[in-house]
Design an enzyme around this catalytic site. Structure first.
Site, PDB file in Angstrom:
ATOM      1  N   SER A  12     -26.436  -1.657  15.148  1.00 50.27           N
ATOM      2  CA  SER A  12     -26.732  -2.938  15.787  1.00 50.27           C
ATOM      3  C   SER A  12     -25.514  -3.609  16.402  1.00 50.27           C
ATOM      4  O   SER A  12     -25.622  -4.279  17.425  1.00 50.27           O
ATOM      5  CB  SER A  12     -27.370  -3.893  14.764  1.00 50.27           C
ATOM      6  OG  SER A  12     -28.547  -3.331  14.241  1.00 50.27           O
ATOM      7  N   THR A  13     -24.348  -3.445  15.790  1.00 48.99           N
ATOM      8  CA  THR A  13     -23.152  -4.143  16.268  1.00 48.99           C
ATOM      9  C   THR A  13     -21.985  -3.186  16.446  1.00 48.99           C
ATOM     10  O   THR A  13     -21.952  -2.094  15.860  1.00 48.99           O
ATOM     11  CB  THR A  13     -22.740  -5.252  15.278  1.00 48.99           C
ATOM     12  OG1 THR A  13     -22.482  -4.653  13.988  1.00 48.99           O
ATOM     13  CG2 THR A  13     -23.842  -6.286  15.111  1.00 48.99           C
TER      14      THR A  13
END
Length: 201
Positions: A12-13
């Site tokens: 996600s990041t």
């Protein structure tokens, strides 16, 4: 060799890494006898619609160059239950299955796959109904508090109402930053008001 497959890994990041997913999926592919023909990884939040790596996998599937997509878990592939169901349906049309590392295979042409699709469709509808219910209850609560929703006819934006005070402060030699802080608006709003006034004059 077995089925032609690609690995799809997502985090996600940017401070996360796909490496663990890739290592585990590579070992999983070897155990399952898959012929790995590609590895795709990307950094994107679960709700982000623009996923270039996933789009490339879909293109390979459409071109009939793969038989399976290997993922660590379904949440890495689908943005939502509805999105997951839609992409599984597309892949089924191209005879491509999604295989989670748990060993669960999602093929909509099989009885098991159709059962899963029915369950997912039910969950997707539930999610949509729940979201709609939350929106409606939120609007009702706002109305109950006397809050007017949407821009009312005949009303002017806050910037228009504050324009005279902004212009007066400018004439007095106040800085845009000081005016913005004093009136509780952004510096950009102050600049826009001044710009509009100069165009009129």
């Amino acid at each position: 060799m077995g089925q032609r497959a690609v690995i799809y890994a997502r985090v996600s990041t940017s401070d996360q890494s796909c490496e663990r997913q890739i290592q585990e999926l590579t070992a999983f592919a070897q155990r399952g006898g898959y012929e790995l023909v590609g590895l795709f990884k990307e950094t994107a939040s679960g709700t982000k619609s623009n996923r270039s790596a996933r789009n490339q996998v879909m293109a390979l599937a459409q071109a009939r160059q793969i038989n399976a997509v290997l993922v660590s878990e379904l949440s890495r592939w689908g943005r939502s239950t509805q999105d997951l169901l839609a992409t599984l349906d597309q892949l089924a049309g191209w005879k491509v299955s999604v295989v989670a590392m748990s060993g669960m295979t999602f093929e909509l042409e099989t009885p098991h796959g159709r059962m899963m699709a029915t369950m997912l469709a039910g969950i997707a509808q539930f999610e949509r109904d729940l979201l709609s219910e939350r929106v409606k209850s939120g609007l009702a609560a706002a109305r109950a508090r006397g809050q007017k929703l949407g821009r009312q006819l005949g009303t002017r934006p806050k910037s228009d109402k504050l324009a005279p005070k902004v212009l007066q402060a400018v004439e007095e030699g106040r800085s845009y930053r000081w005016i913005a802080r004093d009136l509780g608006i952004s510096k950009n709003t102050v600049m826009d008001i001044v710009k509009r006034h100069r165009k009129k004059s």
